[in-house]
Scaffold this motif. Structure first.
Motif, mmCIF file in Angstrom:
data_model
loop_
_atom_site.group_PDB
_atom_site.id
_atom_site.type_symbol
_atom_site.label_atom_id
_atom_site.label_comp_id
_atom_site.label_asym_id
_atom_site.label_seq_id
_atom_site.Cartn_x
_atom_site.Cartn_y
_atom_site.Cartn_z
ATOM 1 N N LEU A 177 12.005 10.492 0.997
ATOM 2 C CA LEU A 177 12.397 9.942 -0.286
ATOM 3 C C LEU A 177 12.156 11.009 -1.338
ATOM 4 N N LEU A 178 13.144 11.250 -2.181
ATOM 5 C CA LEU A 178 13.024 12.194 -3.288
ATOM 6 C C LEU A 178 12.578 11.462 -4.552
ATOM 7 N N ALA A 179 11.968 12.181 -5.454
ATOM 8 C CA ALA A 179 11.491 11.585 -6.701
ATOM 9 C C ALA A 179 12.627 10.914 -7.453
ATOM 10 N N GLU A 180 13.795 11.545 -7.512
ATOM 11 C CA GLU A 180 14.899 10.940 -8.253
ATOM 12 C C GLU A 180 15.429 9.695 -7.570
ATOM 13 N N GLU A 181 15.354 9.617 -6.250
ATOM 14 C CA GLU A 181 15.753 8.401 -5.536
ATOM 15 C C GLU A 181 14.769 7.276 -5.851
ATOM 16 N N TRP A 182 13.493 7.614 -5.895
ATOM 17 C CA TRP A 182 12.467 6.625 -6.201
ATOM 18 C C TRP A 182 12.656 6.078 -7.610
ATOM 19 N N ARG A 183 12.944 6.955 -8.548
ATOM 20 C CA ARG A 183 13.165 6.500 -9.928
ATOM 21 C C ARG A 183 14.340 5.520 -9.992
ATOM 22 N N VAL A 224 8.599 12.849 -0.506
ATOM 23 C CA VAL A 224 7.643 12.335 0.474
ATOM 24 C C VAL A 224 8.365 12.152 1.802
ATOM 25 N N THR A 225 7.629 12.343 2.890
ATOM 26 C CA THR A 225 8.200 12.194 4.224
ATOM 27 C C THR A 225 7.262 11.349 5.081
ATOM 28 N N ALA A 226 7.822 10.802 6.149
ATOM 29 C CA ALA A 226 7.037 10.084 7.158
ATOM 30 C C ALA A 226 7.830 10.120 8.451
ATOM 31 N N SER A 227 7.121 10.045 9.556
ATOM 32 C CA SER A 227 7.800 10.051 10.849
ATOM 33 C C SER A 227 7.093 9.101 11.801
ATOM 34 N N CYS A 228 7.809 8.734 12.856
ATOM 35 C CA CYS A 228 7.232 7.829 13.848
ATOM 36 C C CYS A 228 8.025 7.935 15.149
ATOM 37 N N PHE A 229 7.453 7.367 16.203
ATOM 38 C CA PHE A 229 8.214 7.184 17.433
ATOM 39 C C PHE A 229 9.280 6.132 17.145
ATOM 40 N N ALA A 230 10.462 6.304 17.691
ATOM 41 C CA ALA A 230 11.548 5.351 17.452
ATOM 42 C C ALA A 230 11.187 3.950 17.928
ATOM 43 N N GLY A 231 10.356 3.850 18.937
ATOM 44 C CA GLY A 231 9.947 2.546 19.436
ATOM 45 C C GLY A 231 8.994 1.795 18.528
ATOM 46 N N ASN A 232 8.448 2.457 17.533
ATOM 47 C CA ASN A 232 7.525 1.828 16.592
ATOM 48 C C ASN A 232 8.341 1.191 15.465
ATOM 49 N N GLU A 233 8.980 0.095 15.792
ATOM 50 C CA GLU A 233 9.893 -0.555 14.846
ATOM 51 C C GLU A 233 9.209 -0.970 13.554
ATOM 52 N N GLY A 234 7.985 -1.448 13.649
ATOM 53 C CA GLY A 234 7.277 -1.853 12.438
ATOM 54 C C GLY A 234 7.146 -0.719 11.451
ATOM 55 N N SER A 235 6.902 0.484 11.952
ATOM 56 C CA SER A 235 6.728 1.630 11.071
ATOM 57 C C SER A 235 8.041 2.038 10.419
ATOM 58 N N TRP A 236 9.109 2.165 11.211
ATOM 59 C CA TRP A 236 10.351 2.598 10.565
ATOM 60 C C TRP A 236 10.968 1.512 9.704
ATOM 61 N N HIS A 237 10.718 0.246 10.006
ATOM 62 C CA HIS A 237 11.164 -0.826 9.094
ATOM 63 C C HIS A 237 10.416 -0.729 7.764
ATOM 64 N N LEU A 238 9.129 -0.395 7.822
ATOM 65 C CA LEU A 238 8.347 -0.212 6.600
ATOM 66 C C LEU A 238 8.909 0.938 5.771
ATOM 67 N N MET A 239 9.267 2.029 6.427
ATOM 68 C CA MET A 239 9.851 3.153 5.692
ATOM 69 C C MET A 239 11.109 2.702 4.959
ATOM 70 N N GLU A 240 11.933 1.937 5.623
ATOM 71 C CA GLU A 240 13.172 1.467 4.993
ATOM 72 C C GLU A 240 12.894 0.483 3.869
ATOM 73 N N ARG A 281 14.761 7.022 3.255
ATOM 74 C CA ARG A 281 16.038 7.202 3.934
ATOM 75 C C ARG A 281 15.808 7.921 5.257
ATOM 76 N N ARG A 282 16.472 7.432 6.309
ATOM 77 C CA ARG A 282 16.362 8.088 7.611
ATOM 78 C C ARG A 282 17.113 9.414 7.560
ATOM 79 N N ALA A 288 0.825 -1.210 0.000
ATOM 80 C CA ALA A 288 0.000 0.000 0.000
ATOM 81 C C ALA A 288 0.856 1.256 0.000
ATOM 82 N N VAL A 289 1.886 1.299 0.843
ATOM 83 C CA VAL A 289 2.733 2.491 0.916
ATOM 84 C C VAL A 289 3.511 2.667 -0.383
#
Length: 174
Positions: free
Chosen positions: A165-171, A120-136, A141-142, A103-104
């Protein structure tokens, strides 16, 4: 399937958002269905929410909030509506099966493809490992690890993390 949220999705989203393992991490955790209704049915909230459907059941939602980038006054017009903040919630019964990642990734594709955004950006509490693993997993990029910068509803100051994440990184990833 991803689709725009509708008023009829209220109870389905309440089913997972009210769970302690979910509400622990989300920015707003209404205590009642009526409180959730006020938040969910707010026109601005509905406009930026997509629901994740699995076999016609709502199993999650994704926030897509298009924003202006920071800019100096002389070039501020060029920074209007060029970024998006993302957020997500998935029913724990469907976690670990790749649905949130899929979905993301689809929303990121929408941001850089159809919407022509630059970041695009996203943020989370550091303890929310599932969320930051999904971002990665989605290629983000952190950019930030901030010590005790985020006040949790428990009253405790927690560490926060920011990804982008920048558009050129995504490409380059696709």
């Amino acid at each position: 399937m991803l689709r725009p949220a509708a008023r009829g999705d209220l109870e389905a989203t309440w089913e997972y958002r009210r769970l302690p393992e979910v509400s622990r991490w989300i920015p707003r955790a209404p205590a009642t269905l009526e409180a959730h209704r006020r938040d969910f049915e707010d026109p601005a909230a509905l406009d930026r929410t997509l629901v994740v459907e699995l076999e016609q059941d709502v199993v999650g939602d994704v926030m897509l909030k298009v924003e202006d980038a920071w800019a100096q006054a002389e070039v501020a017009e060029r920074a209007r509506g060029v970024e998006a903040e993302l957020g997500w919630v998935l029913h724990p019964a469907h976690a670990g099966q790749g649905y949130a990642t899929e979905a993301v990734r689809a929303v990121i594709r929408l941001c850089f493809g159809d919407l022509g955004l630059r970041r695009v950006t996203a943020s989370c509490f550091a303890g929310n490992e599932g969320s930051w693993h999904l971002m990665e997993r989605t290629g983000m990029r952190r950019e930030q690890y901030a010590v005790r910068d985020s006040l949790h509803r428990s009253g405790e100051w927690l560490d926060g993390m920011g990804y982008a994440l920048l558009a050129e990184e995504w490409r380059d990833l696709t």
